[in-house]
Enzyme design. Structure first.
Site, mmCIF file in Angstrom:
data_model
loop_
_atom_site.group_PDB
_atom_site.id
_atom_site.type_symbol
_atom_site.label_atom_id
_atom_site.label_comp_id
_atom_site.label_asym_id
_atom_site.label_seq_id
_atom_site.Cartn_x
_atom_site.Cartn_y
_atom_site.Cartn_z
ATOM 1 N N ASP A 1 33.622 3.903 -6.560
ATOM 2 C CA ASP A 1 33.203 5.179 -7.153
ATOM 3 C C ASP A 1 33.583 5.251 -8.633
ATOM 4 O OD1 ASP A 1 31.850 7.017 -5.489
ATOM 5 O OD2 ASP A 1 33.685 7.431 -4.351
ATOM 6 N N LYS B 1 24.353 6.063 2.592
ATOM 7 C CA LYS B 1 25.091 4.917 2.044
ATOM 8 C C LYS B 1 25.082 3.765 3.054
ATOM 9 C CE LYS B 1 27.724 7.935 -0.954
ATOM 10 N NZ LYS B 1 28.901 8.778 -1.204
ATOM 11 N N GLN C 1 34.628 9.875 0.978
ATOM 12 C CA GLN C 1 33.621 10.892 0.660
ATOM 13 C C GLN C 1 34.306 12.208 0.286
ATOM 14 O OE1 GLN C 1 30.350 10.221 0.418
ATOM 15 N NE2 GLN C 1 29.925 12.303 -0.233
HETATM 16 N N1 GUN Z 1 30.769 13.568 -3.094
HETATM 17 C C1 GUN Z 1 29.755 13.899 -3.937
HETATM 18 N N2 GUN Z 1 29.473 12.890 -4.765
HETATM 19 C C2 GUN Z 1 30.327 11.894 -4.467
HETATM 20 C C3 GUN Z 1 30.527 10.581 -4.979
HETATM 21 O O1 GUN Z 1 29.866 10.125 -5.917
HETATM 22 N N3 GUN Z 1 31.500 9.866 -4.376
HETATM 23 C C4 GUN Z 1 32.263 10.336 -3.371
HETATM 24 N N4 GUN Z 1 33.208 9.551 -2.876
HETATM 25 N N5 GUN Z 1 32.112 11.544 -2.864
HETATM 26 C C5 GUN Z 1 31.148 12.320 -3.414
#
Ligand code: GUN
Length: 287
Positions: free
Chosen positions: A120, A53, A97
């Site tokens: 998200d 990211k 996350q």
């Molecule tokens: N962990 C696995 N996929 C995601 C996601 O799309 N967003 C976040 N914040 N954590 C994750």
């Protein structure tokens, strides 16, 4: 022989388009979109996701702050830190996350992210928008799937779409987004009787189960579009999806590989959401 949907290539195109838009935004507003990524603990998979990211942010020209916190942080301190980013006018998007280490309450932590910074699209207000189809942020993985379909000229309109999996992050919003584009949508899950009978009706089949090579050739209709959201390890420790690619591919018209299919799109769509958050923030606060 199916057309292999190249998620790596499409994701690079999306990022290139966003880079151009971001440069224009920075030139016009003298402000740069900014994303805060909060990582708690040392889960190796989460570390990789967060690194990807941050890398994508750098490529596009989005400012990113990665906040790494110890696994034994208290719930109160975690919430205090999230709220401190929520209060900062120079931060457009916040992402915590998932999953959080044991002992921490993810739901309560996410509730500290205001809906307008929720890149998200996990916040109940944003989930409501997804339900209604008047999106602010699109949930990243299903949005990535839709982008792949669009860019390969595949329309869900008039098609039977079957989604396997009913998670809040993928299965449910995926079904809604296909529905909003006039697909006839069915959601299947672990308690669906005669699953193969259902999946064989699909013109577009989306697998979001989280089990290696779960979708076998007998579950797929000849000529179906097969989208694989899974990221698993097979019995030899090799990365694989929810679809038995080798045996399903000859039956499909289009299919996404793992890796290189949906995966890269998730990060690209997160970047899109961050850009959208910055646009909104600048028109309401920062502009
Ligand atoms: N962990 C696995 N996929 C995601 C996601 O799309 N967003 C976040 N914040 N954590 C994750």
């Amino acid at each position: 022989m199916a057309t292999i949907i190249d998620g790596k290539k499409i994701a690079a195109e999306v990022r290139a388009e966003l880079k151009e838009k971001t440069e224009k935004m920075v030139a016009e507003t003298k402000r740069r979109p900014a994303l805060a990524v909060i990582l708690v603990g040392e889960d190796p998979a989460s570390q990789v996701y967060v690194r990807n990211k941050a890398k994508a942010c750098e490529e596009i020209g989005i400012a990113s702050e990665v906040v790494t916190l110890a696994a034994d942080i208290t719930q109160e301190m975690l919430e205090f830190i999230i709220k401190s980013y929520a209060a900062r006018v120079d931060i457009d998007g916040i992402l915590v996350q998932m999953p959080l280490p044991k002992g921490l309450d993810g739901e309560k932590a996410l509730a500290c992210i205001p809906a307008e910074k929720d890149v998200d699209a996990f916040h109940p207000e944003n989930v409501g928008h997804i339900m209604r189809g008047d999106y602010r942020f699109l949930p990243c993985t299903p949005a990535g799937v839709m982008e792949l379909l669009h860019r390969y000229g595949i329309s869900p309109a008039g098609k039977k779409c079957v989604v396997i999996g009913r998670s809040d992050i993928v299965g449910k919003p995926m079904a809604m987004m296909l529905l909003h584009e006039n697909g006839t949508v069915e959601i299947c899950h672990s308690k669906t009787p005669n699953l193969a009978e259902e999946t064989r009706t699909a013109d577009i089949l989306v697998a979001a189960v989280g089990r290696p090579k779960f979708v076998t050739a007998d579950m797929v209709k000849e000529g179906a579009v097969v989208i694989d959201v899974g990221i698993n390890r097979d019995e030899n420790g090799k990365l694989c999806g929810d679809v038995d690619f080798e045996n399903v591919e000859p039956k499909a018209s289009f299919i996404t590989p793992v890796p290189g299919g949906v995966g890269p799109m998730t990060v690209a769509m997160l970047m899109q959401n961050t850009f959208t958050a910055a646009e909104n923030n600048m028109s309401t606060n920062r502009g």
